[in-house]
Scaffold this active site. Structure first.
Site, PDB file in Angstrom:
ATOM      1  N   GLU A 162     -89.325  74.274  20.532  1.00  0.00           N
ATOM      2  CA  GLU A 162     -88.560  73.030  20.474  1.00  0.00           C
ATOM      3  C   GLU A 162     -88.955  72.139  21.644  1.00  0.00           C
ATOM      4  O   GLU A 162     -89.149  72.596  22.763  1.00  0.00           O
ATOM      5  CB  GLU A 162     -87.060  73.329  20.484  1.00  0.00           C
ATOM      6  N   CYS A 273     -83.589  81.192  18.805  1.00  0.00           N
ATOM      7  CA  CYS A 273     -84.457  82.309  18.428  1.00  0.00           C
ATOM      8  C   CYS A 273     -84.412  83.513  19.357  1.00  0.00           C
ATOM      9  O   CYS A 273     -84.238  84.642  18.893  1.00  0.00           O
ATOM     10  CB  CYS A 273     -85.908  81.820  18.326  1.00  0.00           C
ATOM     11  N   LYS A 276     -81.211  85.880  19.434  1.00  0.00           N
ATOM     12  CA  LYS A 276     -80.959  86.348  18.067  1.00  0.00           C
ATOM     13  C   LYS A 276     -82.043  87.328  17.611  1.00  0.00           C
ATOM     14  O   LYS A 276     -81.746  88.374  17.044  1.00  0.00           O
ATOM     15  CB  LYS A 276     -80.886  85.146  17.125  1.00  0.00           C
ATOM     16  N   PHE A 335     -80.456  73.252  25.402  1.00  0.00           N
ATOM     17  CA  PHE A 335     -81.010  74.471  25.981  1.00  0.00           C
ATOM     18  C   PHE A 335     -82.358  74.232  26.661  1.00  0.00           C
ATOM     19  O   PHE A 335     -82.793  75.014  27.495  1.00  0.00           O
ATOM     20  CB  PHE A 335     -81.118  75.582  24.924  1.00  0.00           C
TER      21      PHE A 335
END
Length: 461
Positions: A162, A273, A276, A335
């Site tokens: 990202e 990601c 998790k 984030f």
């Protein structure tokens, strides 16, 4: 050729926009049950913020890129269907807190099976635990036996970061495609590979069996997160010994066996990601009777939580062991920079820790909405404990401390008027740099008391 992508989120939207941009002869239809999200994709206010994404969407939208809530029609007309639905961590039952919740994947597979009237290639785009394709194939085949429709299931995990997703799509390190080791499977793999080959060199397109492809995504994220937790573990040691974590990272990064990437110490990793996928990997190891392997990977997540908690404790200790009713300016809530994604953001945990200590928070982020911040913190919008600010200067006004939690470029010393910030704050002016992006010595000379991750706090009393 027609492509349908089920799921208009972070993975589906950008990836399909890039395919449509590069393959004008292919019609790409992105479908989702969320009408509001689809409407956003049809506007200039996209639901996903990513540099370069809007330009890519606008180039293809209306030509060969469409967005719709008519999922059934999208499935029926498609030759290739990408499954880009959410796979959150389970919050209930067996595997709660670790295993991936595959209910949306199963619903999607059943919908494809029920609606399809012609042969399809079904592509796993969501991050899934190894051997999920087998479950999808069983659902599809059970229905196809009745209707005569044949399906091939492929795994095509995304490796996007990202903030640089469009660059990663334009010039990927690799494109990974896993398929069934059969003539039909090989043919399906080649169909998908030929689409990417419109702009990706063939040598960068890797083909594997489907299980290797599924596991590769979990493994990649686990290895990257492991490096972050490793350097963050060393940052704690640096702070108590006088070493500088940035100097340590630079020194070991020059070792060709290690390399310099993902050695930036910080308040901790976040995003949709890493945590998790690692917890999913932990669950898989436990499920297959590998407790030692599970424990090894679980420590990566444990260290990340420790780093966030340690940051809160450092703020508390330096502010004379209390932040009760003190204003703390929070700079950054996403984030990481260049995204509006707040999933598992370190800022959430730091803010919650400070709120538990009765602090008052002035929060600023250039891309995260007010509603999103309140939702992540679980607070009503009339809460008197937090204030959402329009700029970093407003957040810092009358504050006892500034905490930098996202590495937005505007927080760097050459972008900010730190003298203005200094003069607006309470004395002494504390700055806690959770991303190590400011010129520490320059700000100390100005009068700030600067605390950075992995750097010692030796101040004269």
């Amino acid at each position: 050729m027609k492509i349908c992508c089920i799921g208009a989120g972070y993975v589906g939207g950008p990836t399909m926009a890039k395919i449509a941009q590069k393959c004008p002869d292919i019609h790409v239809n992105v479908v989702d049950i969320n009408a509001e999200k689809i409407a956003q994709w049809q506007s200039d206010e996209l639901p996903v913020y990513e540099p370069g994404l809007l330009e890519c969407v606008k180039e293809a939208r209306g030509r060969n890129l469409t967005f719709s809530t008519d999922i059934d029609e999208g499935i029926r007309r498609a030759d290739i269907i990408f499954m880009s639905v959410n796979t959150p961590t389970k919050t209930y039952g067996v595997g709660a807190g670790k295993a991936a919740d595959l209910k949306y994947v199963e619903r999607c597979a059943r919908m494809i099976a029920e609606v399809s009237t012609s042969d399809k290639i079904v592509v796993e785009k969501s991050t899934l635990p190894v051997r999920t394709a087998q479950s999808i194939k069983r659902i599809l085949d059970a229905t196809s036996e009745k209707g005569g429709v044949k399906f091939q299931v492929l795994s095509n995990p995304e490796f996007l970061a990202e903030g640089t997703a469009m660059q990663d799509l334009e010039n990927p390190d690799r494109v990974l495609i896993g398929g069934e080791t059969s003539p039909e499977g090989n043919k399906a793999v080649e169909v998908l590979a030929s689409i990417y080959a419109h702009w990706v060199p063939r040598e960068k397109i890797i083909t594997t069996n489907i299980w290797s492809s599924e596991l590769s995504k979990l493994t990649a994220n686990a290895f990257l997160a492991q490096r972050i937790s490793s350097i963050n573990a060393m940052s704690a040691l640096c702070e108590v010994t006088g070493a500088d974590v940035d100097e340590v990272a630079h020194a070991i990064g020059r070792d060709s066996r290690l390399g310099s990437k993902f050695l930036k110490s910080s308040v901790g990793f976040g995003g949709s990601c890493f945590q998790k996928d690692i917890l999913n990997l932990v669950y898989l190891c436990e499920h297959f009777g590998l407790p030692e392997v599970a424990h090894y990977w679980e420590q990566v997540v444990t260290m990340n939580a420790y780093q966030r908690d340690r940051f809160v404790k450092r703020i508390l200790e330096n502010l004379f062991n209390t932040v009760s009713d003190k204003k703390i300016a929070i700079w950054g809530f996403a984030f990481k920079k260049d995204t509006n994604d707040t999933r598992e953001s370190a800022a959430i945990y730091v803010c919650k820790g400070l709120l538990e200590e009765q602090a008052c928070l002035n929060i600023y982020d250039p891309k995260v909405t007010k509603e999103q911040i309140y939702r992540e913190l679980g607070l009503p919008e009339d809460s008197d404990r937090i204030k959402i600010c329009q700029n970093p200067y407003e957040a810092a006004e009358d504050a006892h401390a500034v905490a930098i939690l996202t590495e937005w470029d505007e927080f760097k010393c050459d972008q900010m008027d730190y003298q203005k910030v200094l003069e607006s704050m309470q004395n002494p002016q504390f700055l806690f740099d959770g991303r190590n992006i400011v010129d520490r010595e320059k700000l100390k000379q100005m009068g700030f008391e600067v605390h950075s991750v992995g750097k010692s706090d030796f101040y004269a009393v």
